[in-house]
Enzyme design. Structure first.
Site, PDB file in Angstrom:
ATOM      1  N   ASP A 145      -7.831  -5.423  -0.098  1.00 29.75           N
ATOM      2  CA  ASP A 145      -8.314  -6.248  -1.215  1.00 29.75           C
ATOM      3  C   ASP A 145      -7.976  -7.723  -1.062  1.00 29.75           C
ATOM      4  O   ASP A 145      -8.490  -8.556  -1.792  1.00 29.75           O
ATOM      5  CB  ASP A 145      -7.710  -5.727  -2.524  1.00 29.75           C
ATOM      6  CG  ASP A 145      -8.229  -4.345  -2.840  1.00 29.75           C
ATOM      7  OD1 ASP A 145      -7.426  -3.404  -2.924  1.00 29.75           O
ATOM      8  OD2 ASP A 145      -9.460  -4.208  -2.954  1.00 29.75           O
TER       9      ASP A 145
ATOM     10  N   HIS B 122       0.856  -1.190   0.000  1.00 30.29           N
ATOM     11  CA  HIS B 122       0.000   0.000   0.000  1.00 30.29           C
ATOM     12  C   HIS B 122       0.887   1.233   0.000  1.00 30.29           C
ATOM     13  O   HIS B 122       1.943   1.252   0.618  1.00 30.29           O
ATOM     14  CB  HIS B 122      -0.914   0.010   1.243  1.00 30.29           C
ATOM     15  CG  HIS B 122      -2.079   0.917   1.089  1.00 30.29           C
ATOM     16  ND1 HIS B 122      -1.998   2.261   1.358  1.00 30.29           N
ATOM     17  CD2 HIS B 122      -3.340   0.684   0.653  1.00 30.29           C
ATOM     18  CE1 HIS B 122      -3.175   2.816   1.110  1.00 30.29           C
ATOM     19  NE2 HIS B 122      -4.015   1.883   0.680  1.00 30.29           N
TER      20      HIS B 122
HETATM   21  C1  SDX Z   1      -6.154   0.084  -3.003  1.00 27.85           C
HETATM   22  O1  SDX Z   1      -4.479   4.649  -2.159  1.00 27.85           O
HETATM   23  C2  SDX Z   1      -5.378   3.992  -1.539  1.00 27.85           C
HETATM   24  O2  SDX Z   1      -5.749   4.373  -0.445  1.00 27.85           O
HETATM   25  C3  SDX Z   1      -5.913   2.767  -2.294  1.00 27.85           C
HETATM   26  C4  SDX Z   1      -6.910   1.927  -1.529  1.00 27.85           C
HETATM   27  C5  SDX Z   1      -8.199   2.679  -1.276  1.00 27.85           C
HETATM   28  O3  SDX Z   1      -8.911   2.287  -0.360  1.00 27.85           O
HETATM   29  O4  SDX Z   1      -8.514   3.608  -2.082  1.00 27.85           O
HETATM   30  O5  SDX Z   1      -6.370   1.489  -0.308  1.00 27.85           O
HETATM   31  C6  SDX Z   1      -7.317   0.688  -2.327  1.00 27.85           C
HETATM   32  O6  SDX Z   1      -5.897   0.426  -4.127  1.00 27.85           O
HETATM   33  C7  SDX Z   1      -5.299  -0.895  -2.237  1.00 27.85           C
HETATM   34  C8  SDX Z   1      -4.037  -1.359  -3.053  1.00 27.85           C
HETATM   35  C9  SDX Z   1      -4.530  -2.457  -4.018  1.00 27.85           C
HETATM   36  N1  SDX Z   1      -3.470  -2.783  -5.002  1.00 27.85           N
HETATM   37  C10 SDX Z   1      -2.818  -3.979  -4.969  1.00 27.85           C
HETATM   38  O7  SDX Z   1      -2.988  -4.831  -4.098  1.00 27.85           O
HETATM   39  C11 SDX Z   1      -1.894  -4.204  -6.151  1.00 27.85           C
HETATM   40  C12 SDX Z   1      -0.532  -4.755  -5.671  1.00 27.85           C
HETATM   41  N2  SDX Z   1       0.125  -3.673  -4.883  1.00 27.85           N
HETATM   42  C13 SDX Z   1       0.881  -2.726  -5.614  1.00 27.85           C
HETATM   43  O8  SDX Z   1       0.958  -2.677  -6.928  1.00 27.85           O
HETATM   44  C14 SDX Z   1       1.506  -1.633  -4.766  1.00 27.85           C
HETATM   45  O9  SDX Z   1       1.826  -2.131  -3.550  1.00 27.85           O
HETATM   46  C15 SDX Z   1       0.668  -0.387  -4.610  1.00 27.85           C
HETATM   47  C16 SDX Z   1       0.215   0.140  -5.947  1.00 27.85           C
HETATM   48  C17 SDX Z   1      -0.535  -0.680  -3.791  1.00 27.85           C
HETATM   49  C18 SDX Z   1       1.511   0.664  -3.912  1.00 27.85           C
HETATM   50  O10 SDX Z   1       2.533   0.971  -4.759  1.00 27.85           O
HETATM   51  P1  SDX Z   1       3.589   2.131  -4.373  1.00 27.85           P
HETATM   52  O11 SDX Z   1       3.289   2.789  -3.080  1.00 27.85           O
HETATM   53  O12 SDX Z   1       3.729   3.009  -5.569  1.00 27.85           O
HETATM   54  O13 SDX Z   1       4.872   1.306  -4.072  1.00 27.85           O
HETATM   55  P2  SDX Z   1       5.946   0.963  -5.152  1.00 27.85           P
HETATM   56  O14 SDX Z   1       5.262   0.516  -6.398  1.00 27.85           O
HETATM   57  O15 SDX Z   1       6.877   2.120  -5.233  1.00 27.85           O
HETATM   58  O16 SDX Z   1       6.651  -0.316  -4.515  1.00 27.85           O
HETATM   59  C19 SDX Z   1       7.672  -0.131  -3.540  1.00 27.85           C
HETATM   60  C20 SDX Z   1       8.509  -1.398  -3.660  1.00 27.85           C
HETATM   61  C21 SDX Z   1       8.917  -1.701  -5.102  1.00 27.85           C
HETATM   62  O17 SDX Z   1      10.131  -2.410  -5.067  1.00 27.85           O
HETATM   63  P3  SDX Z   1      11.496  -1.575  -5.467  1.00 27.85           P
HETATM   64  O18 SDX Z   1      11.269  -0.991  -6.847  1.00 27.85           O
HETATM   65  O19 SDX Z   1      11.663  -0.503  -4.396  1.00 27.85           O
HETATM   66  O20 SDX Z   1      12.574  -2.628  -5.444  1.00 27.85           O
HETATM   67  O21 SDX Z   1       7.734  -2.527  -3.221  1.00 27.85           O
HETATM   68  C22 SDX Z   1       7.558  -3.425  -4.310  1.00 27.85           C
HETATM   69  C23 SDX Z   1       7.879  -2.663  -5.589  1.00 27.85           C
HETATM   70  O22 SDX Z   1       8.354  -3.543  -6.593  1.00 27.85           O
HETATM   71  N3  SDX Z   1       6.158  -3.842  -4.276  1.00 27.85           N
HETATM   72  C24 SDX Z   1       5.743  -5.095  -4.425  1.00 27.85           C
HETATM   73  C25 SDX Z   1       4.343  -5.042  -4.287  1.00 27.85           C
HETATM   74  N4  SDX Z   1       3.965  -3.770  -4.080  1.00 27.85           N
HETATM   75  C26 SDX Z   1       5.089  -3.029  -4.075  1.00 27.85           C
HETATM   76  N5  SDX Z   1       6.409  -6.244  -4.658  1.00 27.85           N
HETATM   77  C27 SDX Z   1       5.640  -7.375  -4.757  1.00 27.85           C
HETATM   78  N6  SDX Z   1       4.300  -7.413  -4.627  1.00 27.85           N
HETATM   79  C28 SDX Z   1       3.621  -6.255  -4.393  1.00 27.85           C
HETATM   80  N7  SDX Z   1       2.289  -6.285  -4.265  1.00 27.85           N
END
Ligand code: SDX
Length: 429
Positions: free
Chosen positions: A364, A306
């Protein structure tokens, strides 16, 4: 107003910027005069450090795993309140008295039907259309049917549009579902509560009576409550930006639906269930965790991580309790999908990669398991999220429209394209 200032010094410039203190959360530095005084922009793709507005509706403390709606913690609201009372709280700022709640629920109940001609809109879609595609189209089309509540400068029309949106979203979502499964669309009933009405519109058929199971309607209501609002998330920011041009509320909510649909946002619940089904058995979990950790693989565990929560998502905690109740009621505790989900959570949380990057199940991760157990197809997971989040979008929209400081949102950019050059005729290229 500002009680402190920040000094930004660069080149031969030194600029004083006001700092505002919130009632909760980090201070903010007001950079709105920066370009005028310093001829520079700030740069923050994804708005990881940027406050786009001030708000009094919802507050998240990502480190503490705290979510407050008008100051009330989400776990207390999930346990002691119900969705329409939370809608009132989000819209008007205070918990209602019994009389206020009764009046609000009556106003919502009496707006649940949609204009009869809108039923024709569903028939224009292919039967295999995704329900989110249908909702997007039908909600946007509401501005063609409800002209008497599109003038956003009129507080009364804003109020009517708000009630209409909250009341009609379940009817539209259920109708989209029924259309895609070839069953007749079911009209709402005024003698049912919000969640029970939605379940009946989704699952009842003309050939037999439908009795709403109170445990399932309570779980449905709790899912609505847990998804209601969440600060300036992507879809809420979309609604705010669309509304800042003065566009009508129905068109702006349709924009929010479009943004929510993405798998990184509200589409994650569908993507999570599809991931759990792809994993299939517990012995395949290490393979998928390895892929999620592989820098050369863009694969991510859906339902994990998140932008704001860096400890745990308090909604997931409540959702997990509901999952246990619903699966026990339905006698599917040994649901293979749930077994995979529980083992995946256990292995991921024990893995240093996820601990270091503060990745854990979000809202989720469990919602999809409950919804599947209740009989919804994965394609209905995000529409249900949209039904719930409509009150958040509307509350944030009302707050912004009612703010005299409001102006059209128009971000700037870091331009890296070609600089000025003359056109070249085709014969000279
Ligand atoms: C919702 O914003 C809100 O409040 C949203 C929400 C709401 O109620 O409105 O809470 C609802 O959208 C919840 C989130 C649902 N999405 C997912 O479950 C999809 C999987 N998660 C992601 O894609 C990700 O975690 C996000 C989009 C939720 C957050 O992404 P960020 O904050 O932009 O973090 P990032 O992409 O910069 O990741 C940071 C690191 C990265 O690694 P590095 O590049 O630093 O090496 O963490 C890794 C990412 O690769 N990473 C993951 C991961 N999520 C982040 N690695 C593996 N699996 C994951 N799910």
């Amino acid at each position: 107003m500002a009680d402190k200032t920040a000094t930004l010094t660069f080149g031969d410039k030194s600029i004083e910027l006001p700092i505002y203190s919130p009632t909760a959360g980090p201070d903010v530095i007001d950079i709105s005069k920066l370009y005028g005084q310093g001829d520079v922009f700030t740069y923050d793709p994804g708005f990881t450090s940027t406050a786009a507005c001030d708000s009094t509706i919802t507050f998240i403390d990502g480190d503490k795993g705290e979510l407050l709606h008008r100051g009330y913690p989400i776990d207390q609201l999930a346990d002691s309140s119900h969705y329409l009372e939370v809608c009132y709280l989000l819209l008007y700022g205070e918990l209602p008295s019994a009389a206020e709640l009764e009046d609000f629920e009556s106003r919502v109940t009496n707006h649940t039907m949609i204009h009869e001609q809108m039923m024709n809109l569903f028939r224009g879609f292919r039967r295999d259309a995704h329900p989110m595609a249908i909702m997007n189209g039908v909600v946007g089309a509401m501005s063609a049917f409800y002209h008497d509540s599109t003038d956003i400068t009129d507080p009364w029309q804003r109020e009517v549009a708000s009630i209409r949106m909250i009341a009609k979203m379940p009817t539209i979502a259920a109708a989209a579902y029924k259309y895609t499964i070839g069953q007749p669309i079911v009209y709402p009933r005024n003698d049912l509560d919000y969640a029970s009405n939605f379940l009946r519109m989704c699952f009842s058929v003309p050939c037999e009576d439908y009795q709403v199971n109170p445990i399932l309607s309570r779980a449905m209501d709790r899912i609505f409550t847990l998804h209601a609002d969440h600060e300036q998330n992507a879809s809420t920011s979309t609604v705010r930006l669309a509304s800042s041009s003065g566009a009508n509320p129905f068109a702006c909510i349709a924009a929010g639906i479009a943004c929510l649909w993405g798998p990184a946002h509200g589409g994650a619940n569908q993507a999570c269930l599809e991931m759990l089904k792809e994993i299939g058995t517990v012995d395949r979990i290490p393979e998928f965790i390895a892929r999620a950790k592989d820098k050369n693989d863009s694969y991510r565990l859906m339902g994990f991580g998140h932008r704001v929560y860096k400890n745990f998502d308090p909604r997931a905690t409540v959702m997990k309790q509901s999952a246990d109740e619903v699966l026990e009621l339905l006698g599917v505790e040994d649901n293979p999908i749930l077994q995979v989900a529980m083992e995946l959570e256990k292995q991921a949380l024990a893995d240093p990669y996820f601990a270091e990057k503060k990745l854990f199940p979000n809202v989720d991760f469990y919602s999809g398991i409950i919804l599947e157990a209740m009989g919804f197809p994965t394609s209905m997971f995000t529409p249900i999220f949209a039904v719930s989040r409509t009150v958040g979008w509307i509350s944030q929209w009302k707050e912004m429209i009612g703010d005299p400081k409001m102006k059209i949102g128009r971000p700037r950019q870091l331009y890296k394209g070609a600089t000025l050059r003359d056109y070249v005729d085709i014969e000279k290229r």
